[in-house]
Design a protein around this motif. Structure first.
Motif, PDB file in Angstrom:
ATOM      1  N   UNK A 314       0.934  -1.076   0.117  1.00  0.00           N
ATOM      2  CA  UNK A 314      -0.012  -0.255  -0.047  1.00  0.00           C
ATOM      3  C   UNK A 314       1.012   1.371  -0.102  1.00  0.00           C
ATOM      4  N   UNK A 315       0.361   2.333  -0.785  1.00  0.00           N
ATOM      5  CA  UNK A 315       1.384   3.591  -0.777  1.00  0.00           C
ATOM      6  C   UNK A 315       0.621   4.591  -1.249  1.00  0.00           C
ATOM      7  N   UNK A 316       0.962   5.859  -1.281  1.00  0.00           N
ATOM      8  CA  UNK A 316       0.213   7.004  -1.688  1.00  0.00           C
ATOM      9  C   UNK A 316       0.545   7.121  -3.203  1.00  0.00           C
ATOM     10  N   UNK A 317      -0.557   7.583  -3.702  1.00  0.00           N
ATOM     11  CA  UNK A 317      -0.665   7.886  -5.279  1.00  0.00           C
ATOM     12  C   UNK A 317       0.046   9.351  -5.355  1.00  0.00           C
ATOM     13  N   UNK A 318       0.077  10.250  -4.270  1.00  0.00           N
ATOM     14  CA  UNK A 318       0.872  11.363  -4.377  1.00  0.00           C
ATOM     15  C   UNK A 318       2.206  11.286  -4.372  1.00  0.00           C
ATOM     16  N   UNK A 319       2.629  10.545  -3.892  1.00  0.00           N
ATOM     17  CA  UNK A 319       4.115  10.009  -3.896  1.00  0.00           C
ATOM     18  C   UNK A 319       4.759   9.144  -5.026  1.00  0.00           C
ATOM     19  N   UNK A 320       3.940   8.228  -5.324  1.00  0.00           N
ATOM     20  CA  UNK A 320       4.346   7.314  -6.362  1.00  0.00           C
ATOM     21  C   UNK A 320       2.796   7.116  -7.302  1.00  0.00           C
ATOM     22  N   UNK A 367      12.931  17.921  -0.581  1.00  0.00           N
ATOM     23  CA  UNK A 367      12.909  16.330  -0.178  1.00  0.00           C
ATOM     24  C   UNK A 367      11.749  15.866  -0.493  1.00  0.00           C
ATOM     25  N   UNK A 368      11.758  14.540  -1.081  1.00  0.00           N
ATOM     26  CA  UNK A 368      10.511  14.023  -1.441  1.00  0.00           C
ATOM     27  C   UNK A 368      10.442  12.527  -0.525  1.00  0.00           C
ATOM     28  N   UNK A 369       9.368  12.279  -0.176  1.00  0.00           N
ATOM     29  CA  UNK A 369       9.201  11.104   0.498  1.00  0.00           C
ATOM     30  C   UNK A 369       8.339   9.904  -0.017  1.00  0.00           C
ATOM     31  N   UNK A 370       8.983   8.898   0.061  1.00  0.00           N
ATOM     32  CA  UNK A 370       8.125   7.568  -0.432  1.00  0.00           C
ATOM     33  C   UNK A 370       7.931   6.537   0.582  1.00  0.00           C
ATOM     34  N   UNK A 371       6.959   6.146   0.887  1.00  0.00           N
ATOM     35  CA  UNK A 371       6.547   5.021   1.945  1.00  0.00           C
ATOM     36  C   UNK A 371       5.677   4.016   1.311  1.00  0.00           C
TER      37      UNK A 371
END
Lengths: 409, 409, 409
Positions: A314-320, A367-371
């Protein structure tokens, strides 16, 4: 008749690392430092029902490869600091996140020439469960333009999937949170930072809570240069047997899906179902715009045919915002594998990605974050529950299926 | 004022390794293993009048290069597991199989970039007596076609003589036969095995019997992929002074011989005789179809001018149907050397070789064997006897001499 | 919780190395030898008010990098044998010869691919105070012609600044003169010596007298081949903050100066004055014909804005007839730096340099020597005195300023 050389090891011996909460500070252990002064062939930290250990491989192309294994009592996560903080595999009882690549052993980057075989040298080391592609470029080989040091436009032959997976981490730490649930973090810094080139810093963290059946990748990418900097990242996450098998299924929350080429177009109606190992199979790649819930979250799950084992992410589409599904159900000897790959774009050459507006930029200092949260599902109930979560995101939103590949999408 | 670091060594101390034949099992010692768990900086095994030792070189481009020396009481064979199981040299009293290349030291593959200098990077590490060329490609640099992962035809710039000589062995064992004559075998596995590429496994064995003046290379190449796989192998065996010298001669059983280019054509009438070191000499290369006896065996021998020293090699033309004679009697400083090179083809670019039908294929799982028996001849009688063997193979069969190079042969 | 591995060290303990002059022989300590038999992870030699130490870095791209630090009581010179005997930095109280490159750490050549990013891979390891460019080629990337092993003209893509800075020294010695002033010498041999390629040997010596504020580079390049051999060398000497800063000035004895391109032409009237860190600054490069005194000596000096700190260099124009001034006063994050680069030519591609007659040749066995004397100037008086020396060389000789770049100069 042979001998193992090893450093002396100090085992922490903290069978109970946190007696109450009197120990307010996090535990921080430096395994590799920027100053080059730490040399740690093997290392081990033992907690209550968990451990972290470091080992160094020897011989052949594996000479000098460092591995860090985190065992949280439920799973063993095997991290490769030497290969850009990739994750080689995650083992949990009869489950394994990973695949059997034809690449033998864990290859030290010193033996990789990314320019080899027409820019396909990356494939000579490719056998990880999860390898990041990027950061200056992340997709297919081919010529792209860039602005050189004299301010002129020059061309450069990009190599497949970029450099980051073959750059050793300059700094590696193991951190144990002082507060419950005492999350265990392995954090590495990998620089793709050159003179007259990108100045990107990846802080890659893999973490897990003792006793949990989930774990997390939590990365940040920072532009340390003084100018805007393009970047790309693909989380190339790869699954083989036994999770992948004839009848295995992909679940994903999808807004739109398109085939990458004519070969993929042939199979688009069955994109979510997997064949068994198939001699002569040619890869089919699907380009997905994931659907997110109001909180921006999306997800995907691979289940086995029986539906009693699964792995979710599960992840955020804002990030990826993009997802690539790579089906390569080739013969076992050639690499029977599927990739589920959240990313900032698609794996086309950067030139195409840029034209399509899928190459993000970082401002100086930005900085950009990816979780990404991964889950292991070891029974039918757990699999169903994770599928339900994805179906809830999808709701009644139709999946737009494009049957023909776009020229360059 | 400096220090040598070394592992503790356990010396086997088996001065009499096989007391009678009561010891029925072969002795097997693992020096490098696929799991990366064996780390053996130095190692030694002593037998009755023989020994095997392993050492690791340090400093400069040699850092980390492993050498295995087999001394059978008559000769010392120096093997380089780090460089694809090449043989650096064979020493026996005043004889040396080997040459003095301008390449200094034994270069670790981490310092070799095969793409360098227009695909000629291989030459920056080339100083072995015997180095295998191959396996995906073995000849001259240049563009060739291949089928890529999407099923399309793509092009690739091949590099000189291929990769195998710069891939470290993933597994190395020393084996001593339990049965007389207690042959000592050094066996290494070298993988040229990539994702979306060849899946070739070379099992390279160099072996010798205690007290003998002959030794053997016994290799197998296996296709571990699921599809037919092209391969090429050249046994690039190189001789310099003192065996090579003005007036040295080549003896070989020959069906047909042709010059590779116009330069070689000039010297074809004297192809079997060597000049002394010659400034400005340009290499002359001859392409030979060896003649075999009814058992399929052929042979070649290099003798010194006086005829009292020689080195011979015998092999099956079913395994290695082609032979290249490389004359490079240049100045000593530039590398005074001749190559006698049994192979599956000639050293043209693979594109030319394929068109000429000289690129063999292995079916999935298929194994091909290659055996060459080498002999050291330390007196006139022994030299004569080996020449006689070659003349017997030739018998009255005429040597077909082609004076002009074929367009691409 | 971690451990440092280290070799046992024998410290010489010679607090008074030369009691009187009774010890007539120089002290010679071998740290790396051609035979690969010396393995010295750390090492230290202590004299009277000076020391030399060797250390080995670990982790990330620094794994295995060897550093030798010479401390003469006034300054610490940090030499990198692993990177072709480059000098990483020179520290002296509040002065530092060096710069802050975006390249993190001291990169082991095994992680450098010179062919990367269109022949710009050299930039991925570039952070030294002084790095030699060369020896086969030293300038910009691009295609050049050469004569190959078959006597034909072939083309080769040269890579930026050549190989020598990424070749580890094959031999390293520390030598202490027996005679006063007991000069301390670190001498390394770096081979750029290939089969069918150049056969060049660089003997690189960095030396300093105990207690002095000057030090010396004293190199020789020898052609070990049998034919004439082209070579190029640039002493790429780089200065950053705090010596470089807004208002810093260059002093040099100049016969003629020309801009390398249109960008440099814009700034030629202020070539000798430096701006502070400037975002988006595009490098300006000036090509200088230095002026020499009757003894053939020329010099250059970089002073800070205040004029109380400076670094000077003096050399013979017979050895190094050309000087490149590289102004790159970019943002600090991108590398705020200037290069003062005595050389055998300019940094154009070798093809251009050859056409301009600036590519020297060495005959077989011929040796060429290159000596540069560096001075640290830690107060106004010392700076002034060195400037005076340069002004004396210049005398009344006019500086010929060419305002437009030549086509290819």
């Amino acid at each position: 008749m042979y001998h193992l050389t090893f450093c002396l090891i100090v085992i922490s011996g903290l069978l109970s690392l946190f007696p109450g909460n009197s120990c307010a500070e996090e535990q921080r252990h430096v395994l590799t430092s920027l100053d080059g002064k730490v040399d740690c062939e093997t290392w081990e930290l033992n907690g209550d029902g968990w451990y972290v250990k470091k080992e160094t491989l020897h011989g052949g192309k594996q000479e000098g490869v460092e591995l860090i294994t985190v065992d949280n009592g439920v799973m063993q996560i095997v991290i490769i600091p030497t290969r850009g903080m990739s994750i080689y595999e995650v083992r949990s009882k009869d489950m394994r996140l990973g695949w059997n690549s034809p690449v033998e052993g864990i290859v030290h980057p010193a033996f990789i020439d990314l320019e080899s075989r027409g820019g396909l040298g990356w494939l000579e080391g490719f056998n990880e469960w999860m390898v990041r592609c990027g950061l200056e470029f992340a997709g297919h080989p081919g010529t792209d333009e860039f602005v050189n040091n004299t301010g002129d436009t020059a061309t450069m032959d990009l190599t497949l999937h970029g450099k980051i997976g073959n750059i050793p981490a300059s700094s590696v730490e193991v951190i144990v949170d002082s507060e419950p649930p005492h999350r265990i973090r392995v954090r590495g810094i990998v620089f793709e930072k050159f003179f007259y080139g990108p100045k990107l810093k990846l802080t890659a963290e893999i973490s897990v809570v003792p006793g949990a059946d989930t774990f997390r990748i939590d990365d940040t990418i920072t532009n340390l240069g003084s100018a805007d900097q393009e970047f790309q990242i693909i989380y190339h996450t790869n699954f083989g047997e036994p999770l992948l098998g004839k009848g295995a299924k992909l679940h994903a929350a999808i807004n739109k899906i398109a085939p990458m080429n004519e070969e993929a177009a042939k199979g688009i109606d069955n994109f979510a179902t997997y064949a068994g190992p198939t001699r002569g199979y040619i890869e089919q790649v699907y380009l997905v715009e994931p659907l997110a819930n109001p909180q921006g979250m999306t997800g995907a799950l691979l289940q086995n045919a029986k539906g009693d084992r699964g792995a979710s992410m599960f992840w955020s589409t804002k990030q990826l915002p993009y997802l690539t599904i790579w089906k390569n159900t080739a013969a076992v000897e050639d690499g029977y594998v599927t990739g589920i790959e959240p990313a900032t774009g698609y794996p086309y050459n950067r030139k195409i990605e840029r034209a399509a507006g899928r190459v993000p930029k970082l401002k100086p200092g930005e900085t950009r974050q990816f979780t990404i949260d991964y889950g292991l599902h070891a029974d039918q109930q757990s699999v169903k529950s994770a599928i339900k979560k994805i179906e809830t995101i999808q709701g009644k939103h139709p999946v737009e299926v494009q049957h023909k590949p776009s020229a360059t999408n």
